[in-house]
Write a protein that holds these residues in place. Structure first.
Motif, PDB file in Angstrom:
ATOM      1  N   ASN A  48       0.874  -1.166   0.000  1.00 51.38           N
ATOM      2  CA  ASN A  48       0.000   0.000   0.000  1.00 51.38           C
ATOM      3  C   ASN A  48       0.910   1.214   0.000  1.00 51.38           C
ATOM      4  OD1 ASN A  48      -1.167   2.276   1.952  1.00 51.38           O
ATOM      5  ND2 ASN A  48      -2.840   1.375   0.796  1.00 51.38           N
ATOM      6  N   ILE A  49       0.667   2.093  -0.958  1.00 52.98           N
ATOM      7  CA  ILE A  49       1.437   3.327  -1.071  1.00 52.98           C
ATOM      8  C   ILE A  49       0.517   4.477  -0.666  1.00 52.98           C
ATOM      9  CG2 ILE A  49       2.751   4.823  -2.628  1.00 52.98           C
ATOM     10  CD1 ILE A  49       3.875   1.954  -2.496  1.00 52.98           C
ATOM     11  N   THR A  50       0.947   5.302   0.269  1.00 47.00           N
ATOM     12  CA  THR A  50       0.174   6.469   0.689  1.00 47.00           C
ATOM     13  C   THR A  50       0.858   7.722   0.158  1.00 47.00           C
ATOM     14  OG1 THR A  50      -0.525   5.345   2.711  1.00 47.00           O
ATOM     15  CG2 THR A  50      -0.782   7.742   2.654  1.00 47.00           C
ATOM     16  N   ILE A  51       0.102   8.491  -0.631  1.00 54.66           N
ATOM     17  CA  ILE A  51       0.613   9.729  -1.225  1.00 54.66           C
ATOM     18  C   ILE A  51      -0.302  10.866  -0.794  1.00 54.66           C
ATOM     19  CG2 ILE A  51       1.030  10.941  -3.413  1.00 54.66           C
ATOM     20  CD1 ILE A  51       1.661   8.129  -4.589  1.00 54.66           C
ATOM     21  N   VAL A  52       0.308  11.992  -0.444  1.00 54.25           N
ATOM     22  CA  VAL A  52      -0.451  13.147   0.029  1.00 54.25           C
ATOM     23  C   VAL A  52      -0.054  14.385  -0.758  1.00 54.25           C
ATOM     24  CG1 VAL A  52      -0.786  12.228   2.362  1.00 54.25           C
ATOM     25  CG2 VAL A  52       1.254  13.580   1.848  1.00 54.25           C
ATOM     26  N   GLY A  53      -0.928  15.370  -0.730  1.00 60.03           N
ATOM     27  CA  GLY A  53      -0.634  16.636  -1.393  1.00 60.03           C
ATOM     28  C   GLY A  53      -1.783  17.607  -1.241  1.00 60.03           C
ATOM     29  N   ASP A  54      -1.546  18.837  -1.663  1.00 58.96           N
ATOM     30  CA  ASP A  54      -2.558  19.888  -1.569  1.00 58.96           C
ATOM     31  C   ASP A  54      -3.142  20.286  -2.908  1.00 58.96           C
ATOM     32  OD1 ASP A  54      -2.560  20.247   1.229  1.00 58.96           O
ATOM     33  OD2 ASP A  54      -0.705  21.409   1.101  1.00 58.96           O
ATOM     34  N   LYS A  55      -2.459  19.921  -4.011  1.00 54.83           N
ATOM     35  CA  LYS A  55      -2.908  20.355  -5.339  1.00 54.83           C
ATOM     36  C   LYS A  55      -3.151  19.152  -6.239  1.00 54.83           C
ATOM     37  CE  LYS A  55       0.518  23.953  -5.080  1.00 54.83           C
ATOM     38  NZ  LYS A  55       1.730  24.411  -5.712  1.00 54.83           N
ATOM     39  N   GLN A 119       3.441  18.570  -7.025  1.00 52.73           N
ATOM     40  CA  GLN A 119       4.293  18.271  -5.875  1.00 52.73           C
ATOM     41  C   GLN A 119       3.691  17.346  -4.809  1.00 52.73           C
ATOM     42  OE1 GLN A 119       5.138  22.407  -4.859  1.00 52.73           O
ATOM     43  NE2 GLN A 119       7.184  22.118  -5.701  1.00 52.73           N
ATOM     44  N   PRO A 120       3.077  16.208  -5.192  1.00 52.06           N
ATOM     45  CA  PRO A 120       2.642  15.265  -4.162  1.00 52.06           C
ATOM     46  C   PRO A 120       3.849  14.605  -3.500  1.00 52.06           C
ATOM     47  CG  PRO A 120       2.346  14.300  -6.328  1.00 52.06           C
ATOM     48  CD  PRO A 120       2.811  15.720  -6.538  1.00 52.06           C
ATOM     49  N   VAL A 121       3.655  14.055  -2.321  1.00 53.20           N
ATOM     50  CA  VAL A 121       4.743  13.373  -1.616  1.00 53.20           C
ATOM     51  C   VAL A 121       4.268  12.010  -1.115  1.00 53.20           C
ATOM     52  CG1 VAL A 121       5.966  15.469  -0.924  1.00 53.20           C
ATOM     53  CG2 VAL A 121       4.233  14.516   0.571  1.00 53.20           C
ATOM     54  N   CYS A 122       5.205  11.090  -1.065  1.00 54.00           N
ATOM     55  CA  CYS A 122       4.915   9.763  -0.531  1.00 54.00           C
ATOM     56  C   CYS A 122       5.047   9.835   0.987  1.00 54.00           C
ATOM     57  CB  CYS A 122       5.879   8.739  -1.122  1.00 54.00           C
ATOM     58  SG  CYS A 122       5.498   7.037  -0.653  1.00 54.00           S
ATOM     59  N   LEU A 123       3.976   9.521   1.674  1.00 52.18           N
ATOM     60  CA  LEU A 123       3.967   9.576   3.132  1.00 52.18           C
ATOM     61  C   LEU A 123       4.475   8.278   3.744  1.00 52.18           C
ATOM     62  CD1 LEU A 123       3.094  11.370   5.534  1.00 52.18           C
ATOM     63  CD2 LEU A 123       0.888  10.227   5.437  1.00 52.18           C
ATOM     64  N   GLN A 124       4.080   7.135   3.147  1.00 51.15           N
ATOM     65  CA  GLN A 124       4.522   5.858   3.684  1.00 51.15           C
ATOM     66  C   GLN A 124       4.345   4.749   2.659  1.00 51.15           C
ATOM     67  OE1 GLN A 124       2.149   4.944   7.156  1.00 51.15           O
ATOM     68  NE2 GLN A 124       0.661   3.805   5.953  1.00 51.15           N
ATOM     69  N   VAL A 125       5.111   3.684   2.875  1.00 48.22           N
ATOM     70  CA  VAL A 125       4.973   2.444   2.120  1.00 48.22           C
ATOM     71  C   VAL A 125       4.748   1.330   3.124  1.00 48.22           C
ATOM     72  CG1 VAL A 125       6.149   0.769   0.645  1.00 48.22           C
ATOM     73  CG2 VAL A 125       6.427   3.222   0.220  1.00 48.22           C
ATOM     74  N   TYR A 126       3.644   0.629   2.945  1.00 47.01           N
ATOM     75  CA  TYR A 126       3.301  -0.540   3.751  1.00 47.01           C
ATOM     76  C   TYR A 126       3.590  -1.744   2.873  1.00 47.01           C
ATOM     77  CZ  TYR A 126       0.028  -3.893   5.946  1.00 47.01           C
ATOM     78  OH  TYR A 126      -0.549  -4.986   6.538  1.00 47.01           O
ATOM     79  N   LEU A 127       4.411  -2.676   3.352  1.00 49.36           N
ATOM     80  CA  LEU A 127       4.774  -3.850   2.558  1.00 49.36           C
ATOM     81  C   LEU A 127       4.590  -5.110   3.383  1.00 49.36           C
ATOM     82  CD1 LEU A 127       5.959  -4.833  -0.172  1.00 49.36           C
ATOM     83  CD2 LEU A 127       8.213  -4.750   0.937  1.00 49.36           C
ATOM     84  N   ARG A 128       3.664  -5.957   2.938  1.00 47.82           N
ATOM     85  CA  ARG A 128       3.407  -7.239   3.602  1.00 47.82           C
ATOM     86  C   ARG A 128       4.129  -8.321   2.820  1.00 47.82           C
ATOM     87  NH1 ARG A 128       0.399  -9.224   7.399  1.00 47.82           N
ATOM     88  NH2 ARG A 128      -0.855  -7.336   7.665  1.00 47.82           N
ATOM     89  N   GLU A 129       5.002  -9.066   3.518  1.00 43.41           N
ATOM     90  CA  GLU A 129       5.763 -10.135   2.890  1.00 43.41           C
ATOM     91  C   GLU A 129       5.064 -11.490   3.050  1.00 43.41           C
ATOM     92  OE1 GLU A 129      10.319 -10.535   2.950  1.00 43.41           O
ATOM     93  OE2 GLU A 129       9.646 -11.970   4.455  1.00 43.41           O
ATOM     94  N   THR A 130       4.442 -11.702   4.192  1.00 42.80           N
ATOM     95  CA  THR A 130       3.698 -12.933   4.468  1.00 42.80           C
ATOM     96  C   THR A 130       2.395 -12.537   5.154  1.00 42.80           C
ATOM     97  OG1 THR A 130       4.511 -13.329   6.718  1.00 42.80           O
ATOM     98  CG2 THR A 130       5.903 -14.136   4.892  1.00 42.80           C
ATOM     99  N   PRO A 131       1.480 -13.491   5.341  1.00 49.39           N
ATOM    100  CA  PRO A 131       0.233 -13.143   6.043  1.00 49.39           C
ATOM    101  C   PRO A 131       0.441 -12.604   7.457  1.00 49.39           C
ATOM    102  CG  PRO A 131      -0.049 -15.194   4.854  1.00 49.39           C
ATOM    103  CD  PRO A 131       1.420 -14.843   4.768  1.00 49.39           C
ATOM    104  N   THR A 132       1.611 -12.896   8.062  1.00 50.72           N
ATOM    105  CA  THR A 132       1.835 -12.469   9.444  1.00 50.72           C
ATOM    106  C   THR A 132       2.979 -11.476   9.618  1.00 50.72           C
ATOM    107  OG1 THR A 132       3.294 -14.363   9.864  1.00 50.72           O
ATOM    108  CG2 THR A 132       0.929 -14.663  10.335  1.00 50.72           C
ATOM    109  N   SER A 133       3.595 -11.047   8.525  1.00 49.02           N
ATOM    110  CA  SER A 133       4.763 -10.164   8.647  1.00 49.02           C
ATOM    111  C   SER A 133       4.691  -9.013   7.649  1.00 49.02           C
ATOM    112  CB  SER A 133       6.051 -10.948   8.382  1.00 49.02           C
ATOM    113  OG  SER A 133       6.171 -12.016   9.289  1.00 49.02           O
ATOM    114  N   TYR A 134       4.841  -7.805   8.165  1.00 48.07           N
ATOM    115  CA  TYR A 134       4.860  -6.636   7.290  1.00 48.07           C
ATOM    116  C   TYR A 134       5.777  -5.566   7.863  1.00 48.07           C
ATOM    117  CZ  TYR A 134       1.538  -4.242  10.431  1.00 48.07           C
ATOM    118  OH  TYR A 134       0.923  -3.656  11.514  1.00 48.07           O
ATOM    119  N   CYS A 135       6.061  -4.595   7.028  1.00 48.96           N
ATOM    120  CA  CYS A 135       6.908  -3.475   7.407  1.00 48.96           C
ATOM    121  C   CYS A 135       6.263  -2.199   6.886  1.00 48.96           C
ATOM    122  CB  CYS A 135       8.286  -3.659   6.773  1.00 48.96           C
ATOM    123  SG  CYS A 135       9.411  -2.281   7.049  1.00 48.96           S
ATOM    124  N   ILE A 136       6.423  -1.122   7.618  1.00 49.98           N
ATOM    125  CA  ILE A 136       6.015   0.196   7.150  1.00 49.98           C
ATOM    126  C   ILE A 136       7.255   1.066   7.107  1.00 49.98           C
ATOM    127  CG2 ILE A 136       4.668   2.275   7.631  1.00 49.98           C
ATOM    128  CD1 ILE A 136       2.658   0.446   9.079  1.00 49.98           C
TER     129      ILE A 136
END
Length: 144
Positions: A48-55, A119-136
């Motif tokens: 899941n990629i979260t991108i934010v911006g005002d315009k 000028q949007p920016v990436c706020l976070q990347v959520y990466l799930r490798e297995t059903p029980t393990s992920y990283c943000i």
């Protein structure tokens, strides 16, 4: 893909866009303490990629969903991550662990976003490798 809610850092931007997708890739962790992960194996990564911006841009998008997916999916899907130039078998900071892959995805996305006039920016990347393990991965400073 099932609808999921991902943890997000509070922000003051007007728009927040989230893009979910998956890719299948193999990797290995070239370190003696990696256990079974020393051997080449594969995962279906969910991200899941979260991108934010005002315009919004001229099309009314913060960013095109398809462009975000293509940046990662076309590069990593059905590949061996260790063979990608973003990763290295020589430095732990570049081993294709879940943490490093999440950070690399962020860097790829942010580099693309830096080319956009709104000028949007990436706020976070959520990466799930297995059903029980992920990283943000969240950069210490948004947009950096």
């Amino acid at each position: 893909m099932m609808q999921q809610i991902y943890p997000v850092s509070p922000h003051s931007y007007a728009y927040e866009l989230n893009k979910d997708f998956h890719f299948a890739a193999a990797h290995y962790i070239p370190h003696e303490d990696a256990g079974k992960c020393k051997v080449t194996h594969g995962h279906t990564y969910f991200t899941n990629i979260t991108i934010v911006g005002d315009k919004l841009d001229d099309t009314g998008f913060l960013v095109n969903f398809k462009a975000i997916k293509n940046l990662i999916h076309k590069r990593f899907d059905h590949e061996t991550l260790n063979q990608d130039p973003a990763f290295s078998d020589d430095h732990a900071e570049l081993f294709p662990t879940t943490e490093v892959v999440a950070r690399t995805i962020y860097e790829i996305i942010q580099e693309y976003l830096d080319t956009l006039t709104n000028q949007p920016v990436c706020l976070q990347v959520y990466l799930r490798e297995t059903p029980t393990s992920y990283c943000i991965y969240r950069p210490k400073e948004v947009g950096k």
